[in-house]
Design an enzyme around this catalytic site. Structure first.
Site, mmCIF file in Angstrom:
data_model
loop_
_atom_site.group_PDB
_atom_site.id
_atom_site.type_symbol
_atom_site.label_atom_id
_atom_site.label_comp_id
_atom_site.label_asym_id
_atom_site.label_seq_id
_atom_site.Cartn_x
_atom_site.Cartn_y
_atom_site.Cartn_z
ATOM 1 N N GLU A 113 0.279 -1.136 5.659
ATOM 2 C CA GLU A 113 1.374 -0.689 6.522
ATOM 3 C C GLU A 113 1.206 0.764 6.916
ATOM 4 O O GLU A 113 1.482 1.158 8.054
ATOM 5 C CB GLU A 113 2.709 -0.887 5.794
ATOM 6 C CG GLU A 113 3.947 -0.663 6.666
ATOM 7 C CD GLU A 113 4.451 0.771 6.651
ATOM 8 O OE1 GLU A 113 5.353 1.102 7.452
ATOM 9 O OE2 GLU A 113 3.940 1.589 5.850
ATOM 10 N N ASP A 145 0.823 -1.204 0.000
ATOM 11 C CA ASP A 145 0.000 0.000 0.000
ATOM 12 C C ASP A 145 0.860 1.257 0.000
ATOM 13 O O ASP A 145 1.990 1.260 0.469
ATOM 14 C CB ASP A 145 -0.945 0.009 1.201
ATOM 15 C CG ASP A 145 -0.227 0.029 2.533
ATOM 16 O OD1 ASP A 145 0.705 -0.782 2.716
ATOM 17 O OD2 ASP A 145 -0.592 0.847 3.405
#
Length: 486
Positions: free
Chosen positions: A146, A79
């Site tokens: 994350e 991400d």
């Protein structure tokens, strides 16, 4: 893939990075990229696992002659932080990025690049795609979410991994190998706002052009927080002009220092020209004050038409709102006594937004000391509750503590010196990395964090140094081909 990148590419690293950039993959929207990774594995008959959190783990057997070496884990996250310049025509939920090359640097058109951490994913794909590479058994771990609390790493089943040596590829300075990081937690304060109907002359006040940046990596750079800067303006403006507040918002991510903020005010219909000039002069004075550190900063002040009825904050609600913004701690709280130049503990107010019946403030808290992080969390909960708000605590993750002995660190430093003729700096960082969580899942894990040179991550100015990206990949090849850790 851009023609300029084709001419520079090595082992398809830039090709895979371009493929990733074309797929929307902001935090909370990684499904399509996880699909791409799964299809990549299926097309090449690669053994893999995709779990319920969309984490993807690739497995690659040791090449002939490397079976006796320990399994090596490479790890990054899929991400990215989605930030854009005002007016940029992109929908991060559906659109890919537009890549551009500027000399030796790769960036995106008016948006974040996603080099954090798309380059790690590109490295993993390039390694899996290379049938000639020499290496021990590999476990390549690509996690999710994350940037918004490390939820992917939290959900990862540690039993999926047999390796005990892990290279995290989520750092941004080529000449530094990281061996420790801060822990963190998110605190959201939700405050009720009473509204009343009033009329007046509409005035828009906007702060823009600030540098912003990562709330861990750039928290020590003395960068101005747009939300707090605008709050300070309103605090000072109270002494010069009578006004009411209709809207106030700023920031997009709690782990990014806000670059922009805006407020919509109502001035009295009979406001004098002298009062308007005083408000404008205050804006100019405050902007000039920060000019040396924020050269592109603007605080614009524009008056609009008169409106008869608008829902504005009751003065009592506004004073409480302003009190929170003026008094809540922000920025560096403690510097490390053990490591000169390292921030130990900090807070960042990253998002301020008004809802139909209230106001939300989102803070990112960090500390390399678990006890002090707990204190900061309790302090914010105490402040929010004392002022009549509710709070939510989320995304907590542990610190990764520095170890005096690390065989993997020794191997990396030796390989770096052999390839580049200089010794990398061994350091810890105030930003958060997934190593702390992974280390808790797999006790005894020997870990380092590395990455190519990147600048201004989490901002539209984010850029990746292309030669550095290829050098770090070649260094990984060397470590693996040398047998890594015996």
């Amino acid at each position: 893939m851009l023609t300029e990148l084709e001419a520079l590419d090595y082992k398809k690293v830039l090709y895979f990075f371009s493929e990733i950039a074309a797929i929307p993959h902001g935090s909370g929207n990684v499904g399509k990229l996880a699909d791409y990774l799964e299809n990549f594995a299926k097309e090449r008959n690669i053994r893999y696992v995709r779990d319920t959190a969309d984490n993807v783990v690739f497995y690659k057997d040791a090449t002939a002659g490397y079976e006796q070496y320990p399994t090596m884990i490479l790890q990054g996250h899929m991400d990215m932080v989605c930030e854009k310049e005002a007016g940029a025509d992109i929908d991060f939920t559906t659109d890919g990025l537009t890549l551009k090359v500027d000399g030796e640097w790769l960036h995106a058109d008016r948006t974040t690049l996603g080099g954090d951490d798309g380059i790690a994913v590109a490295y993993c794909l390039a390694l899996m795609d290379d049938t000639d590479a020499k290496h021990p058994a590999l476990e390549l771990v690509i996690t999710t979410e994350e940037e918004t609390g490390m939820d992917g790493a939290k959900a990862l089943d540690g039993s999926l991994l047999s390796g005990r040596h892990l290279i995290n590829i989520d750092s941004e300075e080529e000449n530094i190998v990281l061996c420790g990081c801060a822990g963190g937690v998110r605190v959201t304060g939700m405050f009720p706002v009473e509204r009343v109907i009033s009329g007046g002359r509409t005035v828009n006040v906007t702060v823009s052009g600030l540098l912003g940046g990562h709330s861990g990596a750039e928290i020590d750079k003395n960068r101005t927080n747009a939300v707090l800067f605008l709050a300070r303006y309103l605090f000072m403006l109270r002494e010069k002009v009578s006004f009411l507040v209709e809207e106030f918002s700023g920031g997009q991510k709690d782990n990014a220092i806000p670059r922009d903020a805006t407020a919509m005010l109502l001035f009295p219909e009979d406001i004098s020209g002298e009062e308007i000039e005083a408000a404008q002069a205050l804006a100019e004075e405050m902007t000039e004050e920060i000019r040396s550190g924020e050269p592109e900063a603007t605080l614009t002040f524009s008056t609009e038409d008169y409106v008869e009825e608008a829902p504005v904050m009751h003065p009592r609600s506004f004073e409480k709102f302003l009190f929170v913004l003026m008094q809540a701690p922000n920025g560096i709280q403690v510097n490390s006594a053990e490591i000169p130049g390292l921030v130990e503990s900090s807070l960042n107010l990253g998002i301020c937004k008004m809802t139909s019946d209230g106001m939300e403030l989102h803070w990112s808290l960090r500390s390399s000391k678990a006890s002090y992080l707990e204190f900061l969390k309790e302090k914010m909960m105490y402040l929010i509750g004392f002022l009549g708000g509710d709070y939510e605590v989320s995304g907590e993750y542990p610190a990764w503590e520095y170890k005096e002995q690390s065989k993997l660190r020794e191997v990396y430093v030796t390989a770096y010196e052999a390839m580049f003729g200089t010794r990398p700096e061994v350091a810890t960082i105030h930003a958060g990395l997934e190593c702390g969580l992974l280390g808790e899942k797999i006790p005894g894990m020997d870990m380092i964090s590395i990455g190519p040179e990147m600048k201004d991550i989490h901002t539209p100015a984010e850029r990746l140094h292309i030669p550095s990206a290829l050098r770090i990949y070649k260094l990984l090849e060397k470590i693996l081909a040398d047998g890594a850790v015996e």
